[in-house]
Motif scaffolding. Structure first.
Motif, PDB file in Angstrom:
ATOM      1  N   UNK A  26       9.333 -61.824   9.939  1.00  0.00           N
ATOM      2  CA  UNK A  26       8.052 -62.089  10.590  1.00  0.00           C
ATOM      3  C   UNK A  26       7.594 -60.801  11.289  1.00  0.00           C
ATOM      4  N   UNK A  27       6.410 -60.275  10.979  1.00  0.00           N
ATOM      5  CA  UNK A  27       5.930 -59.075  11.681  1.00  0.00           C
ATOM      6  C   UNK A  27       5.862 -59.313  13.187  1.00  0.00           C
ATOM      7  N   UNK A  28       6.119 -58.273  13.949  1.00  0.00           N
ATOM      8  CA  UNK A  28       6.168 -58.398  15.410  1.00  0.00           C
ATOM      9  C   UNK A  28       4.905 -59.043  15.969  1.00  0.00           C
ATOM     10  N   UNK A  29       3.745 -58.668  15.404  1.00  0.00           N
ATOM     11  CA  UNK A  29       2.486 -59.181  15.942  1.00  0.00           C
ATOM     12  C   UNK A  29       2.281 -60.661  15.643  1.00  0.00           C
ATOM     13  N   UNK A  30       3.103 -61.226  14.737  1.00  0.00           N
ATOM     14  CA  UNK A  30       2.960 -62.634  14.386  1.00  0.00           C
ATOM     15  C   UNK A  30       4.040 -63.517  15.007  1.00  0.00           C
ATOM     16  N   UNK A  31       4.940 -62.911  15.759  1.00  0.00           N
ATOM     17  CA  UNK A  31       5.991 -63.688  16.408  1.00  0.00           C
ATOM     18  C   UNK A  31       5.373 -64.526  17.530  1.00  0.00           C
ATOM     19  N   UNK A  32       5.678 -65.797  17.549  1.00  0.00           N
ATOM     20  CA  UNK A  32       5.184 -66.698  18.596  1.00  0.00           C
ATOM     21  C   UNK A  32       5.898 -66.367  19.907  1.00  0.00           C
ATOM     22  N   UNK A  33       5.166 -65.925  20.920  1.00  0.00           N
ATOM     23  CA  UNK A  33       5.763 -65.494  22.179  1.00  0.00           C
ATOM     24  C   UNK A  33       5.834 -66.602  23.222  1.00  0.00           C
ATOM     25  N   UNK A  34       5.543 -67.834  22.796  1.00  0.00           N
ATOM     26  CA  UNK A  34       5.764 -68.958  23.696  1.00  0.00           C
ATOM     27  C   UNK A  34       7.238 -68.972  24.106  1.00  0.00           C
ATOM     28  N   UNK A  35       7.555 -69.161  25.401  1.00  0.00           N
ATOM     29  CA  UNK A  35       8.954 -69.091  25.860  1.00  0.00           C
ATOM     30  C   UNK A  35       9.908 -69.982  25.085  1.00  0.00           C
ATOM     31  N   UNK A  36       9.482 -71.223  24.779  1.00  0.00           N
ATOM     32  CA  UNK A  36      10.361 -72.122  24.037  1.00  0.00           C
ATOM     33  C   UNK A  36      10.605 -71.607  22.616  1.00  0.00           C
TER      34      UNK A  36
END
Length: 212
Positions: free
Chosen positions: A163-173
């Protein structure tokens, strides 16, 4: 204060020679002392490393009741008001006594400040080190680097594309879930003993402030 338990990432501080402990305290009392001393240093992101396997940990990052560390070695790492600190010892024959020894050492260092001998926490300088592994110093890993590591190792299935860094879901969970997946996928037992990927995952978690 919550903390994470992890397998030992660096064994260079351990001598392999153990002796009987002078302590007669339970782990509960030693844990309480350690957490109190870390709190005095405005500590956070506390990690307790033991000589265990990944399967000795529950999914929430706590030690299984039936876990038996292979040696009494203990390494403690955390962020503090004086920067990142790490302490390690295997002097005594049980890991919980070695954890207590580290807690008592922190207490003794704090007393130096109490008596006005130092002004800027100079007594901690010998233990300043990043608690991350060897692959890339955490101070050199950017947030995008860390997200990229999670994108490679934190997929639900290893066969899926990165997964490209910009597409990683940064929601804590979501990040916590990716962290757990990444730890499983990057474990040295699954990578012919190679520690590099494991270290990168741990560093990325530290940069992103992710705990399990």
């Amino acid at each position: 204060m919550q903390y994470s338990v992890r397998p030992i990432s660096d064994r260079t501080a351990f001598a392999g020679h153990h002796r009987s402990s002078p302590f007669q305290s339970s782990w509960v009392a030693s844990e309480r002392l350690l957490l109190a001393e870390v709190k005095h240093l405005q500590g956070r992101d506390l990690v307790l490393e033991l000589d265990i396997r990944e399967q000795d940990l529950r999914l929430d990052g706590t030690l299984r009741a039936n876990a038996r560390p292979a040696s009494p070695a203990v390494r403690v790492a955390f962020e503090s008001v004086h920067g990142p600190l790490t302490y390690a010892t295997d002097r005594f024959s049980s890991w919980y006594d070695n954890a207590r020894a580290i807690a008592l050492g922190l207490e003794a260092l704090r007393k130096v400040d109490r008596y006005g001998i130092t002004k800027r926490g100079e007594q901690y300088s010998g233990w300043k080190a990043l608690p991350a592994g060897r692959a890339m110093p955490a101070s050199h890993m950017t947030r995008d680097d860390a997200l990229g590591v999670f994108g490679v190792w934190g997929r639900a299935l290893p066969a899926l594309p990165a997964i490209p860094a910009e597409h990683v879901n940064t929601d804590p969970d979501s990040l916590r879930g990716m962290y757990r997946s990444a730890r499983r996928a990057a474990h040295p037992d699954r990578n012919n003993g190679d520690q590099t990927a494991w270290d990168q995952v741990e560093q990325a978690a530290a940069v992103l402030g992710v705990t399990r």
